[in-house]
Write an enzyme that holds these catalytic residues in place. Structure first.
Site, PDB file in Angstrom:
ATOM      1  N   GLU A   1       0.815  -1.222   0.000  1.00 12.39           N
ATOM      2  CA  GLU A   1       0.000   0.000   0.000  1.00 12.39           C
ATOM      3  C   GLU A   1       0.849   1.273   0.000  1.00 12.39           C
ATOM      4  O   GLU A   1       1.219   1.775   1.058  1.00 12.39           O
ATOM      5  CB  GLU A   1      -0.946   0.018   1.215  1.00 12.39           C
ATOM      6  CG  GLU A   1      -1.822   1.273   1.231  1.00 12.39           C
ATOM      7  CD  GLU A   1      -2.790   1.336   2.415  1.00 12.39           C
ATOM      8  OE1 GLU A   1      -2.802   0.405   3.238  1.00 12.39           O
ATOM      9  OE2 GLU A   1      -3.521   2.329   2.510  1.00 12.39           O
TER      10      GLU A   1
ATOM     11  N   LYS B   1      -2.545  -2.100  -3.081  1.00 14.53           N
ATOM     12  CA  LYS B   1      -3.580  -1.212  -2.531  1.00 14.53           C
ATOM     13  C   LYS B   1      -3.159   0.243  -2.771  1.00 14.53           C
ATOM     14  O   LYS B   1      -2.490   0.852  -1.931  1.00 14.53           O
ATOM     15  CB  LYS B   1      -3.771  -1.498  -1.035  1.00 14.53           C
ATOM     16  CG  LYS B   1      -4.757  -0.539  -0.362  1.00 14.53           C
ATOM     17  CD  LYS B   1      -5.226  -1.058   0.979  1.00 14.53           C
ATOM     18  CE  LYS B   1      -6.068  -0.039   1.698  1.00 14.53           C
ATOM     19  NZ  LYS B   1      -6.764  -0.584   2.860  1.00 14.53           N
TER      20      LYS B   1
HETATM   21  P1  13P Z   1      -9.452   4.434   3.967  1.00 17.84           P
HETATM   22  O1  13P Z   1     -10.314   3.672   2.996  1.00 17.84           O
HETATM   23  O2  13P Z   1     -10.216   5.091   5.067  1.00 17.84           O
HETATM   24  O3  13P Z   1      -8.484   5.348   3.257  1.00 17.84           O
HETATM   25  O4  13P Z   1      -8.581   3.350   4.721  1.00 17.84           O
HETATM   26  C1  13P Z   1      -7.999   2.342   4.024  1.00 17.84           C
HETATM   27  C2  13P Z   1      -6.734   1.975   4.655  1.00 17.84           C
HETATM   28  O5  13P Z   1      -6.536   0.859   5.069  1.00 17.84           O
HETATM   29  C3  13P Z   1      -5.697   3.014   4.753  1.00 17.84           C
HETATM   30  O6  13P Z   1      -4.486   2.448   5.124  1.00 17.84           O
END
Ligand code: 13P
Length: 339
Positions: A176, A218
């Site tokens: 991510e 992600k």
């Molecule tokens: P949000 O969808 O609130 O951005 O959170 C997703 C997430 O896991 C951020 O690390």
């Protein structure tokens, strides 16, 4: 490492019609969420709130996996059932956030952040696996208005080290790299920075011998910052995001599960759905939303046990909307069906 098993889990995480519930808010972030609904941020309240979601059987049909915070993976429901078992019984896969937040990266541009948590990760991962986690998450944070190559390289390298360790312990890494949408930049700045970030992340994953068939990406969507003068349309967000992803993400990656990043609930569903309408695409596109799945149930719950059924209905509605979006079948008119 068993790549077949990793690939199976990664594919299950992005199964069409489903997506991931990001319920891995740290205790500090949960305080903000609980403050917003006037509820004390106690361990029991955090447990009760999350138990409400994991027991929402109808909503969980749209949830392929749940990202947990360290506290939650060891917690038991009020009746003594491990929360992990509630998730498994609902047909969903437990996952775990393993990064330890961020700190300022000294030596880079003032204010740039680096994600912490590599030290000792090789000791924590097997324990999480034993506890039922089959995937993990590590979030790198990039401000598109304040980025240097030193900062980007350090974060991409850490993501690759993390991903490599996860695969060694048969845990699918969610990779991510989040380009934030908090500033006043336009969508093109976000798209250009996201492209640069993804190029570097995949380069580092390659150097670290991470098997792309066993990861889930992600990313953020290409979108204007919240303080931007001009708001990008749904079509523009969808088209520019898919363009960047096609330029950067190899087709060996089974799926991409977006963060919502501060988008409204409806926007997050509309953007995902429109992207899926632009297919055929080489990977599955789905959600891994925190806020865009939980705003509504949090408000409906408000810390009261008599509100559990209403909160579960609110959660079901958002999960179903996003499940439809993962198939390119979300329509704003469907919002009227909300509980
Ligand atoms: P949000 O969808 O609130 O951005 O959170 C997703 C997430 O896991 C951020 O690390």
């Amino acid at each position: 490492m068993n790549l077949d098993a990793l690939n199976k889990v990664a594919n299950a995480m992005v199964e069409p019609g489903k997506g991931i519930l990001a319920a891995d808010e740290s205790t500090g972030t949960m305080k903000k969420r609980m403050d917003a609904i006037g509820v004390e941020n106690s361990e029991d309240n955090r447990r009760d709130y999350r138990e409400m979601m994991f027991r929402a059987k109808d909503a969980m049909k749209y949830v392929s996996g749940v990202i947990l915070y360290d506290e939650t993976i060891w917690q038991k429901a009020k009746d003594g059932t491990p929360l992990v078992k509630l998730i498994q019984d609902a047909g969903s896969i437990p996952g775990i956030k393993v990064d330890e937040g961020t700190r300022v990266l000294a030596g880079a541009k003032a204010g740039e952040l680096i994600t912490k948590g590599l030290d000792g990760l090789d000791k924590r991962l097997p324990k999480y696996h034993e506890q039922g986690a089959r995937f993990a998450k590590w979030r790198a944070v990039i401000d598109p208005t304040n980025i240097s190559y030193a900062g980007l390289l350090s974060n991409a390298h850490a993501l690759a080290r993390y991903a490599n360790l996860c695969q060694e312990f048969d845990i699918v890494p969610i990779v991510e790299p989040e380009v934030l949408m908090d500033a006043d930049n336009d969508i093109d700045t976000c798209a250009a920075v996201t492209e640069w970030v993804l190029k570097e992340v995949f380069q580092q994953l390659y150097y670290m011998n991470v098997k792309l068939e066993g990861i889930v990406l992600k990313p953020n969507m290409a979108i204007n910052g919240k303080k931007a003068a001009k708001k990008a349309s749904v079509d523009e967000v969808a088209e520019k995001t898919v363009k960047v992803l096609k330029a950067c993400v190899p087709s060996a990656v089974p799926g991409i599960a977006f963060l919502s990043g501060g988008q409204s609930d409806e926007e997050a569903s509309a953007h995902l759905s429109r992207m899926n309408e632009l297919g055929p695409l080489p990977w599955k596109l789905t959600f891994s939303y925190g806020r865009a799945l939980q705003h509504a149930p949090q408000k409906a719950w408000a810390g009261k046990s008599e509100n559990v059924a209403a909160a579960q209905r609110a959660f079901l509605h958002r999960a179903r909307m996003n499940g439809l979006a993962s198939l390119g079948k979300y329509k704003p008119e469907l919002e009227k069906e909300a509980a």
